[in-house]
Design an enzyme around this catalytic site. Structure first.
Site, short mmCIF file in Angstrom:
data_model
loop_
_atom_site.label_atom_id
_atom_site.label_comp_id
_atom_site.label_asym_id
_atom_site.label_seq_id
_atom_site.Cartn_x
_atom_site.Cartn_y
_atom_site.Cartn_z
CG HIS A 215 -5.84 -2.18 0.24
ND1 HIS A 215 -5.06 -1.76 -0.80
CD2 HIS A 215 -5.30 -1.65 1.36
CE1 HIS A 215 -4.09 -1.00 -0.34
NE2 HIS A 215 -4.20 -0.92 0.98
CG ASP B 81 -7.00 -2.40 -3.38
OD1 ASP B 81 -7.41 -1.27 -3.05
OD2 ASP B 81 -5.82 -2.77 -3.15
CB SER C 256 -0.95 -0.05 1.20
OG SER C 256 -1.98 0.90 1.06
#
Length: 352
Positions: free
Chosen positions: A321, A291, A196
């Site tokens: 995610h 996501d 991320s």
């Protein structure tokens, strides 16, 4: 977290979480509900069950205050099981131009020095997360890849807005390269990686190293990275809410990480928008099907390929995610994370 969840002792919540994920698939399905299909993808039962449980308990990634959001992420780690991993760790402090950075070095069993190293940057939107919240993920990657992992406690926003985290990430790589002998690693087999926001920092670090010349990572491990703050692609709308990371969360993170006057097209923020991506190290880039960041990651993989960079792209189409953080729950979360560890092992096996 809701008041109701807050009233339930943490050990009880953790036991309940572990118990639910150990149920037979038929019972999991009864709890999770009918299969969720969107954009030609079907959400994994484990992921759907997690989404259902977190929604019922009122667990959110972000809340009104930074302090509450950080505390929530730290607490949520304690809800997950801790399967044993044959990995040792030690904490250290890295000297950088902006002061000392805490870090944790993970060593898998039977690691032969000097061997490969992954300099790892945790996720959390540049605002949340820590070495502790990603401890299991780092241990898991170390054990199943055979690679030593250096997890970095970079500075967080809003106390330290852009480019503090970027500067720390580059400084951490430089420290690892300079102190390779001290760390017991091969200076020619150092990779950067992260998930991320950490994936963003890894991509930016690789890009900056290529642009400046000199020491550079030989591989980049990019796990559902954010790479473009300018364009909102289709997945941002398709999965705007209901799948752990939301569009509102992303806006919240951006508002804390960046200042209003920051140029969102700056390659140190949006590496996808860099004018030249040639000369970057080989990359493994993985996205999750459900996501908001999926299409940004895919676009970056295509851009790298078009620039002549060796890139392997994998979309875990049934995942959400943050799935590497849920590997302790087993099932599909563990399977998807094992693939990342395998890619890391392969990427550094013969890197020079």
């Amino acid at each position: 977290m809701t008041n109701l969840a807050a009233k339930i002792p943490l050990p009880v919540q953790a036991a309940a979480m572990r118990g639910v994920f150990r149920l037979p698939a038929m019972l999991k399905r009864l709890i999770a509900g009918k299969p969720v299909t969107r954009d030609g993808q079907t959400l994994a039962l484990d992921a759907q069950l997690l989404v259902k449980l977190t929604a019922a308990s009122g667990i959110n990634l972000t809340s009104n205050s930074v302090a509450e959001s950080r505390a929530g992420m730290e607490i949520n780690v304690d809800l997950l099981p801790s399967p044993p991993l044959d990995v040792t760790s030690r904490d250290l402090r890295m000297s950088t131009p902006d002061g000392e950075l805490p870090a944790r070095l993970y060593t898998p069993r039977d690691y032969a020095e000097p061997g490969p190293l992954l300099v790892y940057f945790h996720g959390g939107g540049w605002v949340l997360g820590s070495v502790r919240t990603h401890d299991y993920a780092a241990r898991f990657l170390a054990e199943h890849s055979g690679v030593r992992v250096l997890s970095v406690e970079y500075r967080l926003a809003p106390e330290h807005r852009f480019p503090a985290a970027v500067d720390d990430a580059l400084a951490a790589f430089d420290y690892a390269h300079k102190h390779a002998d001290e760390l017991g690693v091969d200076q020619q087999r150092i990779a950067v990686g992260g998930d991320s926001a950490g994936g963003n920092l890894a991509a930016v670090t690789a890009l900056q190293c290529a642009q400046r010349g000199g020491p550079a990572p030989v591989f980049q491990l990019l796990v559902y990275p954010e790479v473009d703050f300018v364009t909102k692609r289709r997945s941002r709308q398709l999965f705007a809410e209901g799948f752990f990371l939301t569009d509102a969360d992303m806006n919240w993170f951006e508002g804390h990480y960046l200042s209003p006057d920051d140029d969102r097209s700056d390659p140190r923020i949006s590496p996808l928008l860099a004018g030249d991506l040639s000369g970057l190290p080989p990359a493994y880039l993985v996205t999750a099907g459900f996501d908001p960041l999926r299409d940004n990651g895919h676009a970056y993989a295509k851009a790298l390929e078009e620039a002549g960079v060796s890139v392997s792209y994998q979309c875990q189409r049934d995942m959400i995610h943050g799935f590497i953080n849920f590997a302790p729950l087993g099932g599909r979360f563990r399977e998807a994370t094992l693939e990342i560890a395998a890619a890391l092992r392969a990427g550094l096996a013969y890197a020079r």
